[in-house]
Write a protein that holds these residues in place. Structure first.
Motif, short mmCIF file in Angstrom:
data_model
loop_
_atom_site.label_atom_id
_atom_site.label_comp_id
_atom_site.label_asym_id
_atom_site.label_seq_id
_atom_site.Cartn_x
_atom_site.Cartn_y
_atom_site.Cartn_z
N TYR A 44 2.67 -14.22 53.37
CA TYR A 44 2.77 -15.67 53.52
C TYR A 44 2.13 -16.34 52.32
O TYR A 44 0.98 -16.06 51.98
CB TYR A 44 2.07 -16.11 54.82
CG TYR A 44 2.68 -15.47 56.05
CD1 TYR A 44 3.77 -16.05 56.70
CD2 TYR A 44 2.19 -14.26 56.54
CE1 TYR A 44 4.35 -15.45 57.81
CE2 TYR A 44 2.77 -13.64 57.65
CZ TYR A 44 3.83 -14.25 58.28
OH TYR A 44 4.41 -13.64 59.37
N GLN A 45 2.91 -17.21 51.67
CA GLN A 45 2.37 -17.94 50.52
C GLN A 45 2.09 -19.38 50.93
O GLN A 45 2.97 -20.06 51.46
CB GLN A 45 3.34 -17.91 49.34
CG GLN A 45 2.72 -18.57 48.10
CD GLN A 45 3.58 -18.45 46.86
OE1 GLN A 45 4.81 -18.45 46.95
NE2 GLN A 45 2.94 -18.38 45.71
N PRO A 264 1.31 -14.89 47.64
CA PRO A 264 1.72 -14.42 48.97
C PRO A 264 0.77 -13.32 49.43
O PRO A 264 0.42 -12.44 48.64
CB PRO A 264 3.13 -13.84 48.72
CG PRO A 264 3.58 -14.40 47.41
CD PRO A 264 2.35 -14.65 46.62
#
Ligand code: C2E
Ligand code: MG
Ligand code: MG
Ligand code: MG
Length: 284
Positions: A44-45, A264
């Motif tokens: 997840y960025q 990320p």
């Protein structure tokens, strides 16, 4: 014609070509198994606003391939699209993202985060795509208003009417849409007025030299002006330094994604971000 065919046959037995085919087949076999072996993972960025606060994340697929380390999506998504493997993989991505939206809901710090999920053309054009997304949301009890789907131009190139109607069906559920890699396609401007979009993401190729190249600067200013008059939110992607961020801020872009703001990361490393949950849009 016979001559051409002969040449192709000869090329087939070229040892390099043979090697390429073999490694492609090995990749396909391994990718086929990656899903049920649990080798896929979402990173997840963070997406950051002008106050330095995190308002959301983009889910980015990674493959922990034994013996190959962490494989980036550009190394296997094209093959997944060709072979149709993108369909079960995309379904897994949607499920995992929806489960994460639900998990975020449990904490005051994270409950307002939005989740952006990339959708490939082949996925979007499945007849039951809308039902699939709805099923994922319901399976995990995820709030549809937290889900944003990122489409690229390849999605909207064919059958625009059907694309619009599908987007509207999903919007009716509360799902929103972003046009990814904006500016890199052939007809970027023409689909803007046709599609029910909420957001544009300016492609990182325009951001890279934004502080030094007057042409890139002019293009980005034009995209920002246009988005503003069309009422579209803009996220700039690929921000790696402060000069780029400052240029964007000064020109009216207030949402950022890039290594400068955060790479990320797996979710375990992510939830300790100090900037989570403050001052984000709490209207939905
Ligand atoms: P994208 O959707 O445009 O995602 C942004 C890409 O830019 C990501 O590459 C991200 O790691 C990278 N990036 C972010 N910040 C920076 C920066 O500051 N500098 C540079 N140079 N790069 C940055 P990633 O993760 O390798 O993904 C590449 C592409 O693969 C994505 O581009 C997207 O098109 C596709 N993809 C990733 N995950 C999925 C997925 O779950 N489903 C589908 N269909 N496609 C996916
Ligand atoms: Mg994207
Ligand atoms: Mg992009
Ligand atoms: Mg891209």
């Amino acid at each position: 014609q016979a001559k051409g065919a002969g040449r192709n046959t000869a090329r087939f037995f070229n040892p390099n070509m043979q090697k390429t085919i073999e490694s492609r087949m090995a990749l396909e076999t391994a990718l086929r198994q990656a899903l049920f072996k649990g080798e896929l993972q979402l990173f997840y960025q963070p997406q950051i606003d002008q106050n330095g606060r995190c308002f959301g994340a983009e889910a980015l697929l990674r493959w922990r391939r034994p013996g190959h380390g962490l494989v980036a999506p550009l190394e296997f998504i094209p093959l997944a699209e060709e072979t149709g493997l993108i369909l079960p993989i995309g379904q897994w991505v949607m499920d995992t993202a929806c489960a994460q939206i639900k998990a975020w809901e449990a904490s005051e710090r994270t409950r307002f985060l939005r989740m952006a999920v990339n959708v490939s053309a082949r996925q979007f054009h499945q007849p039951d795509f809308v039902a699939q997304v709805q099923a994922s949301l319901e399976r995990y009890g995820a709030n549809p208003h937290r889900l944003k789907l990122e489409l690229t131009e390849s999605v909207v190139l064919e059958n625009a009417e059907q694309v619009v109607s599908r987007m509207n069906q999903l919007r009716a559920l509360g799902v929103s849409f972003s046009m990814d890699d904006f500016g890199t396609g052939y007809s970027s401007l023409s689909y803007l007025k046709r599609l029910p979009l909420d957001q544009l993401k300016i492609d990182k190729s325009f951001i890279r030299d934004i502080a030094t190249d007057p042409n890139d600067a002019a293009i980005v200013r034009a995209i920002l002006a246009m988005s503003q008059s069309l009422g579209l939110e803009v996220v700039a992607e690929g921000i790696e330094n402060e000069a780029q961020r400052r240029f964007l801020c000064e020109n009216g872009c207030h949402r950022f994604q890039g290594y400068l703001l955060g790479k990320p990361k797996p979710i375990e490393e992510w939830e300790t971000r100090p900037d989570l949950g403050a001052d984000v849009d709490r209207t939905t």
